[in-house]
Write an enzyme that holds these catalytic residues in place. Structure first.
Site, mmCIF file in Angstrom:
data_model
loop_
_atom_site.group_PDB
_atom_site.id
_atom_site.type_symbol
_atom_site.label_atom_id
_atom_site.label_comp_id
_atom_site.label_asym_id
_atom_site.label_seq_id
_atom_site.Cartn_x
_atom_site.Cartn_y
_atom_site.Cartn_z
ATOM 1 N N THR A 12 0.818 -1.209 0.000
ATOM 2 C CA THR A 12 0.000 0.000 0.000
ATOM 3 C C THR A 12 0.849 1.255 0.000
ATOM 4 O O THR A 12 1.972 1.267 0.534
ATOM 5 C CB THR A 12 -0.914 0.023 1.243
ATOM 6 O OG1 THR A 12 -1.579 1.282 1.323
ATOM 7 C CG2 THR A 12 -0.115 -0.169 2.524
ATOM 8 N N TYR A 45 -2.354 0.454 9.848
ATOM 9 C CA TYR A 45 -2.489 -0.277 8.583
ATOM 10 C C TYR A 45 -1.197 -0.184 7.777
ATOM 11 O O TYR A 45 -0.634 -1.201 7.350
ATOM 12 C CB TYR A 45 -3.667 0.281 7.781
ATOM 13 C CG TYR A 45 -3.705 -0.215 6.350
ATOM 14 C CD1 TYR A 45 -3.774 -1.575 6.074
ATOM 15 C CD2 TYR A 45 -3.684 0.680 5.280
ATOM 16 C CE1 TYR A 45 -3.796 -2.036 4.758
ATOM 17 C CE2 TYR A 45 -3.707 0.226 3.967
ATOM 18 C CZ TYR A 45 -3.771 -1.129 3.716
ATOM 19 O OH TYR A 45 -3.784 -1.573 2.417
#
Length: 322
Positions: free
Chosen positions: A114, A138
């Site tokens: 990501t 995250y």
């Protein structure tokens, strides 16, 4: 055969489709907490958690040549609230998967990473050489997983490609599969919910960022473009004896307000927009420099924001009967 973890989810199911269309055999592993068995329309399916001891049996039962690893939680807001859950599911479960790869001599691994690993980048657009300093759990869970992959690759012939997604969006153009989260956290489907009258309004979280209109800017990439990149990445690992990392983005940013206006244009619908406070863990701007993957893999995204929203709206109409 390629093992796809999280292949019943949004991006995994689209990649499974493209792989099968490209002539690859696949087996999908998914615990169905976030995914849908109905999305596994191609290849084999095994309901299994990547952190469980049952994963080893999948490697015993199938002749696996490589792994594409999607299985993960992906909500920034949720990660801030439940950081340990993200550490376990995104990092610790990957270690279990890597243990199986090592035991069964599976040496090709593609990781769904990501742009959140970059945090608040000082340079825009962002290239792969910039310092990694994630600002939410995250992003941190993906960052430490990338480090674990590097350690594995340093040991022997194991090699990987880490694909750092920017904002995945849109749906399959055939409307066979698409974005379906519960609860939904992504901007475009939430805005389309408002356009369809499923929700009363859409909120903008933060209007005081250092951007032209005060709202966050993101780089949106169509899910089919993402899926094609995974096929190219797998072929890269088959042909090259080295690991690599690539950004996946269009190289163009759109603000929250601009996305809302595009959704209004595509749907022809008006709805209420509410300005709200910032959320924790949201960087102001994330825009990719995709030149590395364009040069090394020949990958070029096909679809712009309007096509992304059009495909998402078609899928939205189908699943909601609009």
């Amino acid at each position: 055969m390629i093992l796809i973890t999280g292949g019943a989810g949004y991006i995994g199911s689209q990649t499974n489709k493209i792989l099968n269309q490209s002539g690859y055999d696949t087996v999908v592993v998914d615990n169905l907490i976030k995914g849908f068995e109905s999305f596994v329309k191609w290849g084999e399916f095994v309901e299994c958690d990547t952190g469980s001891s049952e994963l080893r049996k999948v490697f015993e039962d199938y002749d696996i040549d490589g792994v594409i690893h999607f299985a993960a939680f992906s909500s920034v807001a949720e990660s801030v609230e439940y950081p340990q859950m993200y550490l376990k599911n995104n990092f610790k479960n990957t270690l279990n998967l890597l243990k199986c790869c090592r035991e069964f001599n599976v040496d090709k691994f593609i990781f769904s990473s990501t742009a959140a690993v970059y945090g608040d980048s000082e340079q825009i657009p962002i290239n792969e050489d910039q310092k990694l300093k994630p600002i939410n759990p995250y992003g941190q869970s993906k960052f430490i997983t990338e480090k674990a992959l590097q350690r594995e690759a340093d040991k022997d012939e194991f090699k990987y490609v880490s694909l750092r997604y920017f904002n995945a969006a849109g749906a399959d153009f055939d409307s066979q599969i698409g974005e379906l989260h519960d609860p939904e956290t992504h901007l475009i489907p939430l805005v389309l919910d408002a356009a369809a009258g499923i929700r009363d309004d859409i909120s903008i979280y933060g209007t005081d960022y250092d951007t032209p209109d005060g709202t966050c800017i993101r780089d949106y990439i169509h899910v089919e473009d993402l899926a094609r990149a995974h096929v190219l990445a797998y072929e890269y690992l088959c042909e090259n004896d080295k690991s690599n990392t690539f950004n996946l983005g269009n190289g163009q940013g759109f603000s929250v307000r601009e996305v809302i206006e595009m959704c209004k244009k595509v749907t022809g619908c008006s709805f209420q927009v509410i300005e709200d406070e910032r959320r924790k863990g949201d960087p102001a701007v994330l825009i990719a420099d995709p030149s590395k993957i364009e040069k090394e893999l020949g990958w070029v995204p096909k679809y712009d924001l309007e096509k992304i929203v059009e495909s998402a709206w078609k899928w939205h109409q189908k699943i909601n009967g609009v």
